[in-house]
Design an enzyme around this catalytic site. Structure first.
Site, mmCIF file in Angstrom:
data_model
loop_
_atom_site.group_PDB
_atom_site.id
_atom_site.type_symbol
_atom_site.label_atom_id
_atom_site.label_comp_id
_atom_site.label_asym_id
_atom_site.label_seq_id
_atom_site.Cartn_x
_atom_site.Cartn_y
_atom_site.Cartn_z
ATOM 1 N N THR A 35 102.797 111.018 5.563
ATOM 2 C CA THR A 35 103.888 110.060 5.446
ATOM 3 C C THR A 35 103.415 108.628 5.617
ATOM 4 O O THR A 35 103.993 107.710 5.032
ATOM 5 C CB THR A 35 104.974 110.356 6.493
ATOM 6 N N ASP A 36 102.373 108.409 6.420
ATOM 7 C CA ASP A 36 101.887 107.057 6.672
ATOM 8 C C ASP A 36 101.270 106.463 5.409
ATOM 9 O O ASP A 36 101.587 105.333 5.005
ATOM 10 C CB ASP A 36 100.862 107.091 7.808
ATOM 11 N N ASP A 37 100.372 107.214 4.773
ATOM 12 C CA ASP A 37 99.805 106.748 3.510
ATOM 13 C C ASP A 37 100.901 106.548 2.469
ATOM 14 O O ASP A 37 100.881 105.575 1.706
ATOM 15 C CB ASP A 37 98.793 107.770 2.980
#
Length: 634
Positions: free
Chosen positions: A382-384
């Site tokens: 989710t961060d990328d």
């Protein structure tokens, strides 16, 4: 060499613009012809030591590989004979043991001064018995440690249903990918002939027992481990054989196009070892592709001492490219700049459209996101995805319909990955089980993936620009961030060092989401950042803050951490002396290339255990901070 820039407050924005322009030119010069950016991902020497032990175990180690890796390991030894887990950190026993064994494998004499100093430190600090489980696993492969004295994780673990405690999906993706092959390895208990002994590492006197947790669950699992040791010597063989076959198939199904597993070193090498132990020959396509793929994670560098060879634990092209585009956006580079368009095209092609392990908890969710690496379709994060979405929103691309579809899928997928508490972990939803943390096997750092402030902040920032349909995502994320602010006004940084990183992510996200900069949470964060600014005007935080809170916000100034602090202050509306001094620090420390020198590690793999130096951080984050400063001043 650093370019010294003398500034006055009246012309600081103009000089900051000059610094920014040089940095942007440098960043653009680093782009690959195909569109991506990727800096080296540097870690400690355990990666290099374990690579040599891995090759020794499989019988594929060469003299040239050994000599080159040994040079790098020696170059990182400190005056006291030890190795640390990060630059400037305290001596670390397991790292020192693995480095020592690797150098002995390379032919270094135990009577050499650097080896004597290392061995003395190991003996004085409890010897191998006090090292982490992973270190003792590597030693057990050669009979230097007994399998009887290692925790057991039986392959029958693969049978546990997804709703049952301690099933493999209760572990974080990086842990489950490591644990599944190690269940095979520990059941087969392999021992290769040791090329030498390690008696010189045994303490000469009595050694205190290694401290262990004494809560009820920890005691229960230690007792269970004793039972499993008995069972492992007399397992129900039909069940055991079937479990091994099932675990083997689980591993094979997750091999990536580059030959690896999850794009990270531990599951990659343990999977190859496990598969080989089950009878897969080295020339089998799965094995051959896996071994060959390791070369893509290897860096060779010519030095005055000769060529050095070092191994990257992971690679970050998607992350680095997303950050680079956001930096160019903040610097005011046109959205249709040819290099921006090329990068956007590359990122569009990297969209993950496969169902991976995340779908176990979210079976009805359509895939659509990005992973960290070149090849990692099973484990997008989710961060990328949040960072790439923000990058692609800025970048122009001729296929606007495709861009709209890709961004739409990413928003839906990210929203679906929210955990029940209203926030986001990196790879899985609701990966918050407590029992895995109690296992005697799991002493190697984070083994679950609960929501974190930095990841949640990046996603809130993404959704704040997504329109009314995602307002609930923003509201829930903001509430979680406000609930999880530290008492001193900072936020914990799971994937970057540490409270400065978390605060540098949370404040801009909250303000963009509509939180008034006068809100008490924002003002507490501002006061904390003012209070930890170094006398030289920069900010820095030593990685020891993960285990010792007294280090929170304390450390030598670095370019990336100074930039994180500045981005938070600028988002909060700060324009005073603290900001000016921070900007001046960046201007005065820019090097001749247009970047910044940063020997410190400012990234985090496992808090308290494994740290990373992202070589791109010292470029992209200062560009973001300076770009936002120049825009605010204009």
């Amino acid at each position: 060499m650093t370019v010294t820039v003398q500034t006055e407050s009246t012309d600081a924005p103009e000089r900051a613009k000059d610094t920014l322009d040089r940095a942007v030119a440098h960043l653009l010069s680093l782009q690959d012809d195909t569109g991506w950016w990727k800096g080296e991902l540097e870690t400690n020497v355990t990666m290099d030591a374990e690579d040599l032990l891995f090759r020794e175990f499989l019988g594929i180690r060469t003299a040239e590989q050994t000599e080159q890796a040994a040079r790098w390991i020696r170059a990182n030894q400190r005056e006291d004979g030890t190795w640390a887990s990060f630059r400037g950190g305290p001596a670390e026993l397991s790292t020192t043991i693995e480095a020592y064994v690797a150098l002995k494998l390379a032919g270094d004499s135990v009577d050499a001064d650097h080896m004597r100093r290392a061995a003395a430190y190991i003996r004085e600090n409890g010897g191998v018995a006090h090292s982490r489980v992973f270190t003792r696993f590597w030693l057990a492969f050669f009979g230097w440690w007994s399998w009887d004295e290692l925790p057991v994780m039986p392959p029958e673990l693969i049978y546990l249903p997804k709703w049952f405690p301690l099933n493999v999906y209760d572990f974080a993706c990086w842990a489950r990918q490591t644990i599944v092959p190690l269940t095979i390895v520990s059941s087969l208990r392999p021992v290769r002939p040791a090329p030498f002994g390690l008696d010189e590492l045994k303490p000469t006197g009595p050694v205190a027992a290694k401290p262990v947790a004494d809560d009820p669950w920890s005691r229960f699992f230690r007792a269970l481990d004793r039972v499993l040791h008995v069972y492992s010597k007399r397992p129900v063989m039909p069940v055991r054989r079937h479990a091994v076959r099932r675990a083997k198939q689980w591993i094979i199904e997750r091999q990536e196009a580059d030959g690896g597993w999850g794009g990270i070193q531990p599951p990659w090498v343990y999977s190859l070892i496990a598969l080989h132990l089950t009878g897969m020959p080295l020339n089998h396509p799965v094995m051959a592709q896996g071994i060959k793929g390791l070369d893509g994670f290897t860096i060779w560098e010519d030095t005055d001492e000769g060529t050095v060879r070092r191994f990257e634990a992971c690679q970050s092209p998607v992350w680095d490219t997303g950050l680079s585009l956001v930096a160019l956006r903040d610097a005011g580079v046109a959205e249709d700049h040819p290099q921006v368009v090329k990068a956007a095209g590359w990122l569009l092609d990297e969209e993950v459209r496969e169902y991976g392990d995340w779908a176990v908890r979210r079976p009805g969710l359509e895939p659509g996101g990005w992973a960290f690496e070149f090849a990692n379709d099973y484990y997008p994060d989710t961060d990328d995805t949040a960072e790439v979405v923000m990058a692609l929103r800025y970048a122009a691309h001729p296929d606007t319909e495709r861009m709209r579809e890709v961004l739409g899928r990413a928003e839906v997928w990210t929203a679906g990955m929210r955990s029940k508490d209203g926030a986001w972990g990196a790879f899985d939803a609701d990966n918050t089980a407590g029992l895995p943390l109690k296992l005697p096997f799991c002493d190697f750092g984070a083994v679950t993936d609960p929501p974190s402030a930095d990841v949640t902040a990046h996603i809130v920032e993404m959704f704040a620009e997504s329109g009314a349909e995602y307002r609930d995502q923003v509201v829930e994320g903001v509430r979680w961030l406000l609930r999880n602010q530290e008492a001193d006004g900072s936020w914990f940084g799971r994937w970057g060092a540490n409270y400065i990183y978390g605060t540098g992510a949370a404040v801009p996200a909250l303000v963009l989401a509509g939180v008034d900069p006068r809100h008490s949470a924002i003002r507490r964060a501002v006061r904390w950042l003012h209070g930890i600014q170094n006398p030289d005007g920069g900010w820095g935080e030593d990685l020891r803050s993960y285990v010792d809170p007294s280090w929170s916000g304390k450390g030598d100034s670095t370019a990336s951490q100074t930039a994180w602090a500045l981005m938070a202050l600028l988002a909060a509306g700060e324009r005073g002396a603290a900001v000016e001094r921070g900007v001046r620090w960046l201007m005065e420390h820019q090097n001749e290339e247009g970047g910044w020198d940063e020997p410190q590690f400012t990234g985090t793999g496992f808090p308290g255990d494994f740290y990373i130096k992202y070589h791109m951080y010292r470029i992209v984050f200062p560009i973001m901070a300076l770009g936002r400063y120049v825009k605010a001043a204009g």
